[in-house]
Write an enzyme that holds these catalytic residues in place. Sequence first.
Site, PDB file in Angstrom:
ATOM      1  CB  SER A  83      -0.952  -0.019   1.196  1.00 28.95           C
ATOM      2  OG  SER A  83      -0.250  -0.305   2.390  1.00 28.95           O
ATOM      3  CE1 TYR A  98      -1.616 -10.104 -10.853  1.00 30.59           C
ATOM      4  CE2 TYR A  98      -3.024 -10.117 -12.801  1.00 30.59           C
ATOM      5  CZ  TYR A  98      -2.673  -9.564 -11.585  1.00 30.59           C
ATOM      6  OH  TYR A  98      -3.380  -8.497 -11.084  1.00 30.59           O
TER       7      TYR A  98
HETATM    8  N1  LIG Z   1      -3.305  -1.834 -11.565  1.00 30.71           N
HETATM    9  C1  LIG Z   1      -4.107  -2.604 -12.241  1.00 30.71           C
HETATM   10  O1  LIG Z   1      -4.398  -2.362 -13.430  1.00 30.71           O
HETATM   11  C2  LIG Z   1      -4.741  -3.801 -11.570  1.00 30.71           C
HETATM   12  C3  LIG Z   1      -5.761  -4.483 -12.250  1.00 30.71           C
HETATM   13  C4  LIG Z   1      -6.363  -5.563 -11.627  1.00 30.71           C
HETATM   14  C5  LIG Z   1      -5.946  -5.983 -10.382  1.00 30.71           C
HETATM   15  N2  LIG Z   1      -4.930  -5.324  -9.770  1.00 30.71           N
HETATM   16  C6  LIG Z   1      -4.521  -5.829  -8.458  1.00 30.71           C
HETATM   17  O2  LIG Z   1      -4.673  -4.792  -7.502  1.00 30.71           O
HETATM   18  C7  LIG Z   1      -3.669  -4.904  -6.501  1.00 30.71           C
HETATM   19  C8  LIG Z   1      -2.919  -3.579  -6.410  1.00 30.71           C
HETATM   20  O3  LIG Z   1      -2.360  -3.327  -7.666  1.00 30.71           O
HETATM   21  P1  LIG Z   1      -1.563  -1.981  -8.005  1.00 30.71           P
HETATM   22  O4  LIG Z   1      -1.435  -1.953  -9.483  1.00 30.71           O
HETATM   23  O5  LIG Z   1      -2.127  -0.854  -7.260  1.00 30.71           O
HETATM   24  O6  LIG Z   1      -0.182  -2.381  -7.369  1.00 30.71           O
HETATM   25  P2  LIG Z   1       1.278  -1.861  -7.719  1.00 30.71           P
HETATM   26  O7  LIG Z   1       1.207  -0.402  -7.956  1.00 30.71           O
HETATM   27  O8  LIG Z   1       1.922  -2.726  -8.706  1.00 30.71           O
HETATM   28  O9  LIG Z   1       1.915  -2.241  -6.311  1.00 30.71           O
HETATM   29  C9  LIG Z   1       2.798  -1.501  -5.692  1.00 30.71           C
HETATM   30  C10 LIG Z   1       2.739  -1.809  -4.218  1.00 30.71           C
HETATM   31  O10 LIG Z   1       3.004  -3.184  -3.969  1.00 30.71           O
HETATM   32  C11 LIG Z   1       4.063  -3.262  -3.021  1.00 30.71           C
HETATM   33  N3  LIG Z   1       4.780  -4.515  -3.209  1.00 30.71           N
HETATM   34  C12 LIG Z   1       5.263  -5.068  -4.345  1.00 30.71           C
HETATM   35  N4  LIG Z   1       5.849  -6.244  -4.087  1.00 30.71           N
HETATM   36  C13 LIG Z   1       5.717  -6.461  -2.751  1.00 30.71           C
HETATM   37  C14 LIG Z   1       6.120  -7.499  -1.870  1.00 30.71           C
HETATM   38  N5  LIG Z   1       6.808  -8.571  -2.308  1.00 30.71           N
HETATM   39  N6  LIG Z   1       5.827  -7.395  -0.552  1.00 30.71           N
HETATM   40  C15 LIG Z   1       5.171  -6.298  -0.076  1.00 30.71           C
HETATM   41  N7  LIG Z   1       4.758  -5.280  -0.868  1.00 30.71           N
HETATM   42  C16 LIG Z   1       5.045  -5.359  -2.187  1.00 30.71           C
HETATM   43  C17 LIG Z   1       4.880  -2.021  -3.286  1.00 30.71           C
HETATM   44  O11 LIG Z   1       5.645  -1.713  -2.156  1.00 30.71           O
HETATM   45  P3  LIG Z   1       7.165  -1.120  -2.210  1.00 30.71           P
HETATM   46  O12 LIG Z   1       7.479  -0.799  -3.634  1.00 30.71           O
HETATM   47  O13 LIG Z   1       7.072   0.083  -1.346  1.00 30.71           O
HETATM   48  O14 LIG Z   1       8.001  -2.185  -1.639  1.00 30.71           O
HETATM   49  C18 LIG Z   1       3.772  -1.005  -3.509  1.00 30.71           C
HETATM   50  O15 LIG Z   1       3.213  -0.619  -2.274  1.00 30.71           O
HETATM   51  C19 LIG Z   1      -2.784  -6.079  -6.921  1.00 30.71           C
HETATM   52  O16 LIG Z   1      -3.180  -7.233  -6.253  1.00 30.71           O
HETATM   53  C20 LIG Z   1      -3.051  -6.215  -8.400  1.00 30.71           C
HETATM   54  O17 LIG Z   1      -2.844  -7.538  -8.848  1.00 30.71           O
HETATM   55  C21 LIG Z   1      -4.321  -4.253 -10.325  1.00 30.71           C
END
Ligand SMILES: NC(=O)c1ccc[n+]([C@@H]2O[C@H](COP(=O)([O-])OP(=O)(O)OC[C@H]3O[C@@H](n4cnc5c(N)ncnc54)[C@H](OP(=O)(O)O)[C@@H]3O)[C@@H](O)[C@H]2O)c1
Length: 256
Positions: A10, A146
């Site tokens: 987050s 994924y």
């Molecule tokens: N964005 C999309 O289009 C989309 C679509 C469908 C579903 N989702 C789902 O929604 C959720 C959030 O997606 P998002 O796109 O907002 O995420 P994101 O921007 O890719 O994620 C970034 C966040 O994840 C943390 N992170 C990454 N690897 C980690 C690990 N090994 N342990 C702990 N923290 C970790 C990062 O922390 P640090 O960098 O600070 O370490 C950062 O806080 C995910 O489950 C994703 O699969 C996203």
Amino acid sequence: MKNSVLITGSTAGIGFETAKVLANQGHKIYLNGRTEESTNAAIERLRNLCDKADIQGVVCDFSKPFDLASFPEGIDVLINNVGIYTSKPFSATSDEDWYDQFEVNCMSGVRLSRHYLPQMLASNYGRILFISSECAYLAPEDMVSYSSTKAALHALSRGLANATRNSGVTVNTLVPGSTYTEGAARFIEEKAAQQKEEPTKVAQSFIQAERPQSLIERFARTEEVASLIAFYAGPQSSAVNGSVIFCEGGSTGATF
Ligand SMILES: NC(=O)c1ccc[n+]([C@@H]2O[C@H](COP(=O)([O-])OP(=O)(O)OC[C@H]3O[C@@H](n4cnc5c(N)ncnc54)[C@H](OP(=O)(O)O)[C@@H]3O)[C@@H](O)[C@H]2O)c1
């Protein structure tokens, strides 16, 4: 009612935006990132955005074994948001790719839910949310691993919900579609630079080509997804349990 909310992954993206909504509602927020540096920076950013916000950090890299003793007790709302992906042909995916994604995307939620669900049941209140993806339904050819981790979350979520019968605890899954996070913006901007095109055009072409069933025909904004997650994280969603909630703008084409 002020809740203690833990949101994995987050420091950016959907997780950070959800933290912003819930912090503004007066809840205590535990932000999570992989490093002290990124977590502290996110805490600082959130404090600047939300007056009087009660925010703490939990540094944990879910790709590695972690110690639950370093996690806060008394969590009322657990949002299993962390998610990583690889984009490559199925035949090129290694066992390591598969294990890494299962470890971060699924096992983080398994371990945290195993820890917090009994406490929530004992206090007769709690919310556990799993953040899935449109890919659980679409299973794009370059994201089979994924997509498989996301599909697994649905069974996990429903199974945990089955254990909450006749209690004040609910467990649900949300299904976002393509969302314009910082990561998505980087991906689009790189493509735009390669193609010498405007990022907005590239984003539009991506949705048209890769998400042809999308009814909103665009990326969702993080705040659109976060406001929905915040609702299901809150007390007003008490009659929703064991459910799958879509916020993918119709991209899956699912009718139920
Ligand atoms: N964005 C999309 O289009 C989309 C679509 C469908 C579903 N989702 C789902 O929604 C959720 C959030 O997606 P998002 O796109 O907002 O995420 P994101 O921007 O890719 O994620 C970034 C966040 O994840 C943390 N992170 C990454 N690897 C980690 C690990 N090994 N342990 C702990 N923290 C970790 C990062 O922390 P640090 O960098 O600070 O370490 C950062 O806080 C995910 O489950 C994703 O699969 C996203």
